[in-house]
Motif scaffolding. Structure first.
Motif, mmCIF file in Angstrom:
data_model
loop_
_atom_site.group_PDB
_atom_site.id
_atom_site.type_symbol
_atom_site.label_atom_id
_atom_site.label_comp_id
_atom_site.label_asym_id
_atom_site.label_seq_id
_atom_site.Cartn_x
_atom_site.Cartn_y
_atom_site.Cartn_z
ATOM 1 N N ILE A 18 0.822 -1.209 0.000
ATOM 2 C CA ILE A 18 0.000 0.000 0.000
ATOM 3 C C ILE A 18 0.857 1.261 0.000
ATOM 4 C CG2 ILE A 18 -1.701 1.325 1.300
ATOM 5 C CD1 ILE A 18 -2.867 -1.349 2.264
ATOM 6 N N PHE A 19 1.802 1.361 0.921
ATOM 7 C CA PHE A 19 2.655 2.545 0.965
ATOM 8 C C PHE A 19 3.460 2.704 -0.327
ATOM 9 C CE2 PHE A 19 2.901 2.414 5.894
ATOM 10 C CZ PHE A 19 1.649 2.993 5.959
ATOM 11 N N SER A 20 3.980 1.591 -0.838
ATOM 12 C CA SER A 20 4.764 1.657 -2.073
ATOM 13 C C SER A 20 3.905 2.100 -3.246
ATOM 14 C CB SER A 20 5.389 0.288 -2.375
ATOM 15 O OG SER A 20 6.308 -0.078 -1.376
ATOM 16 N N PHE A 21 2.674 1.614 -3.324
ATOM 17 C CA PHE A 21 1.791 2.001 -4.430
ATOM 18 C C PHE A 21 1.404 3.470 -4.336
ATOM 19 C CE2 PHE A 21 -2.476 2.283 -6.390
ATOM 20 C CZ PHE A 21 -2.118 1.971 -7.697
ATOM 21 N N VAL A 22 1.097 3.924 -3.114
ATOM 22 C CA VAL A 22 0.758 5.343 -2.930
ATOM 23 C C VAL A 22 1.943 6.223 -3.308
ATOM 24 C CG1 VAL A 22 0.184 7.100 -1.221
ATOM 25 C CG2 VAL A 22 -1.005 4.904 -1.191
ATOM 26 N N THR A 23 3.148 5.815 -2.912
ATOM 27 C CA THR A 23 4.345 6.575 -3.268
ATOM 28 C C THR A 23 4.560 6.595 -4.767
ATOM 29 O OG1 THR A 23 5.391 5.996 -1.160
ATOM 30 C CG2 THR A 23 6.836 6.721 -2.937
#
Length: 283
Positions: free
Chosen positions: A38-43
């Motif tokens: 999730i964090f990687s995709f948002v970034t």
């Protein structure tokens, strides 16, 4: 053997209806999803720079969260965060047997203490295997969702890479869960054993490895620690990842040395748990 099987079935019956077990599993799956995808995709979609993409281009970041990167992405959180949660699970499984008084009753009425403890650990192993399988399925689903959202071709890693990643992750999670179980037996209760496990996994081993850079004796001692073996095994599978690797992933031990050390812990921890239960009073 019949007594062990019955004990394992009874423990599975108890645990799968125990809210604390589902809370622990849910916490791990959410943590894995947030930090893994999730964090990687948002970034990636926002183009911002933060801890999830330090030193990586947007293309490199995307490559880690699509199906082709599954073998490397799947076990990365297990040496530290997954291991800590599995220690909590093992500690509360063993500790609550004392805290609730169920083991006192079972030990007095039979079957033997060895059968009860081995059955309890067998049930824990079955649950950890299920947790690792659920983690893999969740990661595969999230990687497919990312590929669909970004119109990427679906390309899976080689089967040998996936099996290596699954096997390494399973060994790490099993070792930490049995370590937590041992602490639960030592403390004869869940609270102290959970606290000890978290402090050891998240703090003490890291401090010892830090001190080991200056003291050779301490450095040699850390080579036998479970966290060093777990981090080195996953590091040999996915790579350390440059100057800012995923927490818990190291390259201190060779693959063979890490496997031997983990195998030793996987044998010693259950034996120590059984020995303690047999030797000590229940109360």
């Amino acid at each position: 053997m019949n007594a062990l099987t019955r004990s394992a079935r009874a423990e599975l019956f108890r645990l799968r209806r125990w809210p604390a077990f589902w809370v622990t599993v849910t916490a791990w799956l959410l943590l894995n999803a947030m930090f893994g995808y999730i964090f990687s995709f948002v970034t990636y979609t926002s183009g911002d720079s933060n801890f999830t993409n330090e030193g990586q281009s947007r293309a490199d970041l995307l490559a880690t969260i699509v199906p082709s990167g599954l073998a490397d992405q799947f076990p990365q959180g297990m040496p530290l965060f997954g291991g800590a949660i599995m220690m909590v699970l093992g500690a509360i499984v063993a500790g609550n047997g004392y805290g609730w008084g169920t083991w006192k009753t079972a030990f007095l009425q039979g079957p033997s203490r060895v059968a009860i403890v081995l059955g309890s650990m067998a049930a824990l192993v079955v649950l950890v295997v299920g947790i690792v399988a659920a983690t893999f399925v969740a990661d595969a689903g999230m990687s497919l969702a990312v590929a669909a959202a970004e119109s990427q071709d679906v390309s899976w890693p080689a089967a040998s890479d996936l099996l290596q990643s699954l096997g390494g992750g399973l060994l790490v999670m099993l070792m930490w869960s049995l370590a937590g179980y041992f602490l639960g037996v030592v403390a004869r209760g869940p609270a102290v054993s959970v606290g000890l496990g978290l402090v050891w996994a998240l703090v003490i081993e890291g401090l010892l490895r830090g001190v080991g850079t200056s003291l050779q004796v301490v450095d040699a001692f850390t080579h036998f620690l479970p966290g060093t073996a777990a981090g080195s095994l996953i590091g040999s599978i996915v790579g350390v990842g440059g100057p800012d690797p995923t927490p818990g992933i190291i390259d201190t031990l060779s693959t063979t040395r890490a496997l031997v050390t983990m195998a030793a812990w996987l044998v010693l921890l259950p034996l120590a748990s059984v020995w303690l239960v047999r030797r000590r009073d229940v109360a």
